[in-house]
Structures are given as structure tokens and as C-alpha cells.
Design an enzyme around this catalytic site. Structure first.
Site, PDB file in Angstrom:
ATOM      1  N   ASP A 166      -2.352   6.031   0.767  1.00  0.00           N
ATOM      2  CA  ASP A 166      -1.281   5.750  -0.182  1.00  0.00           C
ATOM      3  C   ASP A 166      -0.190   6.791   0.030  1.00  0.00           C
ATOM      4  O   ASP A 166      -0.289   7.633   0.928  1.00  0.00           O
ATOM      5  CB  ASP A 166      -1.808   5.724  -1.632  1.00  0.00           C
ATOM      6  CG  ASP A 166      -1.070   4.668  -2.450  1.00  0.00           C
ATOM      7  OD1 ASP A 166       0.162   4.825  -2.595  1.00  0.00           O
ATOM      8  OD2 ASP A 166      -1.695   3.698  -2.909  1.00  0.00           O
ATOM      9  N   HIS A 237       3.805   2.001   0.054  1.00  0.00           N
ATOM     10  CA  HIS A 237       2.830   3.072  -0.192  1.00  0.00           C
ATOM     11  C   HIS A 237       2.590   3.890   1.080  1.00  0.00           C
ATOM     12  O   HIS A 237       1.457   4.299   1.367  1.00  0.00           O
ATOM     13  CB  HIS A 237       1.513   2.493  -0.735  1.00  0.00           C
ATOM     14  CG  HIS A 237       1.624   1.993  -2.151  1.00  0.00           C
ATOM     15  ND1 HIS A 237       1.721   2.836  -3.232  1.00  0.00           N
ATOM     16  CD2 HIS A 237       1.666   0.737  -2.650  1.00  0.00           C
ATOM     17  CE1 HIS A 237       1.811   2.113  -4.347  1.00  0.00           C
ATOM     18  NE2 HIS A 237       1.788   0.843  -4.017  1.00  0.00           N
ATOM     19  N   ASP A 298       0.962  -4.393  -1.564  1.00  0.00           N
ATOM     20  CA  ASP A 298       1.485  -4.336  -2.928  1.00  0.00           C
ATOM     21  C   ASP A 298       2.732  -3.467  -2.995  1.00  0.00           C
ATOM     22  O   ASP A 298       2.966  -2.624  -2.138  1.00  0.00           O
ATOM     23  CB  ASP A 298       0.423  -3.771  -3.877  1.00  0.00           C
ATOM     24  CG  ASP A 298       0.032  -2.356  -3.503  1.00  0.00           C
ATOM     25  OD1 ASP A 298      -0.164  -2.106  -2.299  1.00  0.00           O
ATOM     26  OD2 ASP A 298      -0.057  -1.494  -4.392  1.00  0.00           O
ATOM     27  N   GLU A 299       3.521  -3.691  -4.020  1.00  0.00           N
ATOM     28  CA  GLU A 299       4.575  -2.768  -4.438  1.00  0.00           C
ATOM     29  C   GLU A 299       5.346  -2.185  -3.261  1.00  0.00           C
ATOM     30  O   GLU A 299       5.364  -0.984  -3.052  1.00  0.00           O
ATOM     31  CB  GLU A 299       3.947  -1.622  -5.255  1.00  0.00           C
ATOM     32  CG  GLU A 299       3.235  -2.126  -6.493  1.00  0.00           C
ATOM     33  CD  GLU A 299       2.558  -1.016  -7.289  1.00  0.00           C
ATOM     34  OE1 GLU A 299       2.456  -1.167  -8.505  1.00  0.00           O
ATOM     35  OE2 GLU A 299       2.134   0.010  -6.702  1.00  0.00           O
ATOM     36  N   TRP A 365      -3.889  -9.094  -8.981  1.00  0.00           N
ATOM     37  CA  TRP A 365      -3.950  -7.917  -9.848  1.00  0.00           C
ATOM     38  C   TRP A 365      -2.885  -7.915 -10.930  1.00  0.00           C
ATOM     39  O   TRP A 365      -3.091  -7.364 -12.006  1.00  0.00           O
ATOM     40  CB  TRP A 365      -3.864  -6.623  -9.017  1.00  0.00           C
ATOM     41  CG  TRP A 365      -2.501  -6.316  -8.454  1.00  0.00           C
ATOM     42  CD1 TRP A 365      -1.972  -6.774  -7.290  1.00  0.00           C
ATOM     43  CD2 TRP A 365      -1.514  -5.471  -9.040  1.00  0.00           C
ATOM     44  NE1 TRP A 365      -0.713  -6.271  -7.108  1.00  0.00           N
ATOM     45  CE2 TRP A 365      -0.403  -5.459  -8.171  1.00  0.00           C
ATOM     46  CE3 TRP A 365      -1.444  -4.711 -10.219  1.00  0.00           C
ATOM     47  CZ2 TRP A 365       0.767  -4.727  -8.444  1.00  0.00           C
ATOM     48  CZ3 TRP A 365      -0.285  -3.981 -10.492  1.00  0.00           C
ATOM     49  CH2 TRP A 365       0.799  -3.987  -9.594  1.00  0.00           C
ATOM     50  N   THR A 444      -7.018   6.235  -9.005  1.00  0.00           N
ATOM     51  CA  THR A 444      -7.439   7.594  -9.349  1.00  0.00           C
ATOM     52  C   THR A 444      -6.302   8.611  -9.536  1.00  0.00           C
ATOM     53  O   THR A 444      -6.522   9.798  -9.409  1.00  0.00           O
ATOM     54  CB  THR A 444      -8.422   8.125  -8.290  1.00  0.00           C
ATOM     55  OG1 THR A 444      -7.777   8.093  -7.013  1.00  0.00           O
ATOM     56  CG2 THR A 444      -9.697   7.294  -8.250  1.00  0.00           C
TER      57      THR A 444
HETATM   58  C1  TNX Z   1      -0.689  -0.556  -9.348  1.00  0.00           C
HETATM   59  S1  TNX Z   1      -2.540  -2.576  -8.068  1.00  0.00           S
HETATM   60  C2  TNX Z   1      -0.984  -0.243  -8.027  1.00  0.00           C
HETATM   61  C3  TNX Z   1      -1.543   1.079  -7.705  1.00  0.00           C
HETATM   62  C4  TNX Z   1      -1.627   1.981  -8.894  1.00  0.00           C
HETATM   63  C5  TNX Z   1      -2.090   1.197 -10.096  1.00  0.00           C
HETATM   64  C6  TNX Z   1      -2.277   2.043 -11.313  1.00  0.00           C
HETATM   65  C7  TNX Z   1      -1.757  -2.200  -6.936  1.00  0.00           C
HETATM   66  C8  TNX Z   1      -2.017  -3.113  -5.861  1.00  0.00           C
HETATM   67  N1  TNX Z   1      -0.924  -1.153  -6.990  1.00  0.00           N
HETATM   68  O1  TNX Z   1      -0.789   1.662  -6.669  1.00  0.00           O
HETATM   69  O2  TNX Z   1      -2.523   3.004  -8.608  1.00  0.00           O
HETATM   70  O3  TNX Z   1      -1.166   0.175 -10.376  1.00  0.00           O
HETATM   71  O4  TNX Z   1      -2.949   1.329 -12.309  1.00  0.00           O
END
Ligand code: TNX
Length: 502
Positions: A166, A237, A298-299, A365, A444
């Protein structure tokens, strides 16, 4: 139902009476012998005279294959002889886990264990019963991971999804890219308390797994019928990657991130970055032959892509209207390389917003709705909705809980977890076969130690195990069983959150 079994079996018929059971000899076919060996050693204190294991003849425990059962299904009958019939070795392991729970609490009589006569018929509803652990934000040593695997198996869960990189750290040794661990595994500082308070400890923090470490984790899990699913999360990330290899990005150089949240620094959509993603992901996958592999996704903020001439040119070349679609170039390329090597591919549900790699399993998620959408679009889905299954959220909304990812009133009590059901309510019958199961997440940022991991995981993971097994009832029925089960976990050294904490 007595016996305090967690997760609750599908069917249990008791009686009449008890037996004094002494285990001295087991009969099991050679191919399943390891399942029995593990059971015998895990409970070694119960058999002071030692235990013989044979392939034929008579025994106090007979474990046999039954062709009418699925691989994870079993029948367990406790009488003078205890018999286990199972569809496959995983089913036999589930049966022996349950037998272990019965035997551990039993009184000693006549040189044996006082066991109630009982017939159990059981099997899981959902094939994917996962636990996710983020070892990037905080690193957990191999011993902690092995112990978590034991606890996963004890709850008859069967996947461990390891989030291996990450923004705040890269956690796997990759020989061709040594700076990933020389540089990317170490951050200068970590937030103390809520990240937005801006208080930092200024202590260098990090760690990573060697190839031998990951092999130990993989093999320990496989012996217990837990599949390890490694995740390399790209192209977002990626700040720890960019700290090690800035040339893979398009912005200015950066250090391994010392904040939580979502870094805007992502991999560039260059040939070099796409090749990197393919190479490191297939390398890590090669350490887990045949396992599913998660490609993250993600993100991924698109601010850097929107400012990059190369990215804009690529968008035009592919006829994309949104920078977000560029992310599909990563996921489809990495997924194809993984599939060619025999790995199933998983991705976070953001891939629904770009091109989804064919046959990818979507891990939903953001909410239940993304899971239903994925299923309707024909993708298999693992349900991991944060509102129910993010165990980094507060255990309760009461004042006094340790700092967590959510803030009151947002909390995920064990009762809320227990009330969750895997199948989205509004999913039409013709799409339901796409739902593989569910997964609980342990992110975490705010979980730095094994004891705190225990506090966040238990009892919520106990509740989850029953939801995923498919036999959850009501919190009122579950609570006394859970209380007894927590004593069992406590005796094994688990620092669970007491039911009446706070
Ligand atoms: C979202 S779920 C994230 C994580 C964070 C988490 C904290 C996801 C795929 N990405 O990077 O740790 O929320 O709850």
C-alpha cells in the site's frame, strides 16, 4: 442446541446418553492421514497414552470418504466409536475441528472423555469464507499470521487474503526489484492516534516477508485447507512503489507515505509501469501456485493522469472519455497474465467503473449494491461490504473504544455482523449463483499489535464465521453459545473483546 459449537452445524441430533471415549487408534486412508495427524497433535494433551494411526482395521475414530457428500461436507457420529464420513479431506478437517471443540470441554471419566452421543450433518452454504489482513499499514510477523490462520481454520473459514502493499509499505521481497523492500518497506513515521490530529511518532517502521516466509504461510494454511490469496494493489495505493522507483510515476519523487487515506500518487500509464505491474504481480503469484490472486484496483485517484500528456494521449488512442477508464489497462493486462498462469483473478469493485477483466471475481466493499451490480453483470462476487464486514471500524459507539477507522456513531457491533446475510436482498434468483460467499476485512491503519488485532477480530469474526457458514440464527440464540466459545478462545490465548466491555 447445546455444545456451544461455533459456527453452528446445519443439523445436530443428541443422545441418548454419553460415552467415555478414549482415543488410542485411528483408522483413516493414507491420502487423508495428515488431517488426522494434525488433529492428534493439536489436542495432544487429551491422549496421554499416545495415538496410533492405521489404514485399516478397527479404531476408536474412523475417518472415511463418502461419495454422496461434497468435498467440504461431513457427517460426525459420536458413539463408542466416533465416525467421520466426509466428501473430501477439507470436510474431514471440519469434522475433526468440531470433534476437537467437543473433546476440549469434556470431563474425564473412566480413563476417557465424557462425550454426549451426537450425530452431526454439516457443510457450508458459501464456498468463499474469507478473512482479509492488511500487512501493509502495519506489518505482522510470520508467527502472527500463522496463528491467525489457525484461528481462521478453527472457525471453518477457508481463505486468507493478504494485502501485501500500500502507500505506507511494500511487504514482499522481489529479487529483480530490490528497492521495493530496501526503500519501499520502511516509512519514516506513523500517525499516533487519529490521523487527522497530525501527531506523528517519528519512528522508522517497516518489515517484509521473504520468499521462505511466504512459503511457510502458504504451506501452513494449505495444511488447514485455508487458501492464501495474495494481493498486489496497483495502480493506486502505489506511493511506496514510487518511493523506491520514482520513474514509474509521473509526478515528483515521494517518500513512503506517512499518512493514512488515499495518496494521489499512482503509477503512470507508461509501458514501464504496466510491465512492472505485470511482472511483480505474476512473480508474487508464482509463490502461490494455483491460488486466486487479487489485483487490487481500489481508490485510484486520476489527478496525476489528468495532468499527464502521455495519459491523455492514451485516452484518445483508446477512445476513453474518462481518465478512470485508464485503470482498465492495468487490470486487464495483469489479469490476462495471471490467467495464463492458471490463477483466478479478483479485484476490488472499482473495476466495475472501468473495464472489468473477463472472469474476474469482484470483491464488493463499497456497499452491498456493488455486489448485486457485479452479479447482474455476470461476474462472480465475494461480498465484503464495509458497513458490516470492516472489522477496523469501532466495535461499539460507546465512548472509550480504542481509536478505530470509523467514528461514533458509525460502529460495527458483533450483533450487526451477526445480522448480516451474504445474499443481497434484492438480487434476482437468476443472478444468485454468482455470489461465492463473503469476506471480513482487517485493515490495519489503527491496528498495530497482535493483541489489538485480536480485540478487533473477536468476537466479530466468530459471528461472521456463522454468517458465512450459513447457519446464523438470532443474536439472542447466539449470545450464550458465543460466550462459551469466547472462553475457549481465551484459553487459547486470544485477547478477544469481552461481550460486556464498556
Ligand atoms: C478503504 S477497501 C480501503 C482501504 C482502507 C479502508 C479503511 C479498500 C479496497 N480500500 O485502503 O484501509 O478503506 O477501512
Amino acid at each position: 442446541m447445546g455444545f456451544d459449537l461455533v459456527p453452528r452445524p446445519r443439523s445436530l441430533v443428541e443422545g441418548p446418553g454419553e460415552v467415555a471415549w478414549r482415543l488410542a487408534r485411528v483408522v483413516v486412508e493414507p491420502a487423508w492421514r495428515d488431517v488426522v495427524d494434525l488433529f492428534v497433535t493439536d489436542h495432544v494433551g487429551l491422549w496421554p497414552g499416545g495415538v496410533d494411526v492405521a489404514a485399516a482395521g478397527s479404531g476408536d475414530l474412523v475417518v472415511a470418504r463418502a461419495d454422496d457428500l461434497d468435498p467440504e461436507e461431513y457427517r460426525l457420529a459420536v458413539g463408542e466409536v466416533v465416525t467421520v464420513a466426509a466428501g473430501g479431506p477439507a470436510g474431514a478437517a471440519h469434522a475433526l475441528t468440531v470433534l476437537g471443540q467437543l473433546a476440549d470441554g469434556a470431563a474425564r471419566v473412566d480413563g476417557g472423555l465424557a462425550l454426549a452421543r451426537v450425530r452431526i450433518e454439516d457443510g457450508p452454504t458459501w464456498p468463499w469464507r474469507g478473512v482479509h489482513l492488511d500487512v501493509a499499514r502495519h506489518f505482522f510477523p510470520v508467527a502472527d499470521v500463522l496463528r491467525l490462520i489457525d484461528l481462521i481454520a478453527a472457525h471453518r473459514l477457508n481463505h486468507l487474503h493478504l494485502h501485501l502493499n500500500d502507500d505506507q509499505g511494500w511487504r514482499v521481497e522481489v529479487p529483480r526489484w530490490p528497492r521495493l523492500t530496501e526503500v519501499g518497506a520502511w516509512r519514516r513515521s506513523t500517525p499516533v492516534g487519529p490521523e487527522l490530529d497530525g501527531v506523528d511518532d517519528l519512528i522508522t517502521y517497516g518489515g517484509f516477508y521473504t520468499v521462505a516466509d511466504l512459503a511457510a504461510i502458504r504451506d501452513h494454511a494449505a495444511r488447514r485447507f485455508v487458501t492464501v490469496v495474495p494481493e498486489i494493489d496497483l495502480p493506486g495505493h502505489a506511493q511506496a512503489v514510487l518511493a523506491a522507483y520514482p520513474e514509474l510515476g509521473s509526478g515528483e519523487g515521494a517518500e513512503v507515505w506517512t499518512r493514512w487515506g488515499i495518496s494521489s500518487r499512482v503509477l503512470d500509464v507508461s509501458d514501464a509501469a504496466l510491465s512492472f505491474a505485470e511482472e511483480v504481480t505474476t512473480y508474487v503469484a508464482s509463490l502461490f501456485p494455483g491460488s486466486p490472486v487479487h489485483v487490487g484496483g481500489d481508490e485510484c485517484p486520476t489527478t496525476q493522469w489528468s495532468a499527464s500528456a502521455r495519459a491523455l494521449a492514451l485516452m484518445a488512442e483508446h477512445g476513453f472519455t474518462e481518465p478512470r477508464q485508464l485503470q482498465g489497462l492495468f487490470s486487464t493486462r495483469v489479469a490476462a497474465a495471471l490467467r495464463a498462469r492458471g490463477h483466478e483473478v479478483l479485484a476490488w469493485d472499482e473495476v466495475l467503473d472501468a473495464e472489468v477483466p473477463p472472469d474476474a471475481v469482484v470483491v464488493a466493499w463499497r456497499a452491498v449494491a456493488q455486489g448485486a451490480e457485479a452479479a447482474r453483470r455476470g461476474f462472480d462476487v465475494v461480498m465484503a461490504p464495509m458497513q458490516f464486514l470492516y472489522f477496523d471500524w469501532l466495535n461499539s459507539a460507546e465512548p472509550g473504544e480504542p481509536v478505530a477507522q470509523s467514528s461514533a456513531p458509525l460502529a460495527t457491533t458483533w450483533e450487526k455482523v451477526y445480522g448480516y446475510r451474504v445474499l443481497p436482498d434484492d438480487l434476482e434468483p437468476e443472478h444468485r449463483h454468482h455470489v461465492r460467499g463473503a469476506q471480513a476485512q482487517l485493515w490495519t491503519e489503527y491496528i498495530a499489535t497482535r493483541d489489538h488485532l485480536d480485540y478487533m477480530a473477536f468476537p466479530r469474526l466468530c459471528a461472521f464465521s456463522e454468517v458465512a457458514w450459513g447457519t446464523a440464527t438470532t443474536p439472542e440464540e447466539f449470545r450464550p453459545r458465543l460466550a462459551a466459545h469466547l472462553e475457549r478462545l481465551g484459553a487459547a490465548g486470544v485477547k478477544y473483546r469481552p461481550l460486556d466491555a464498556l
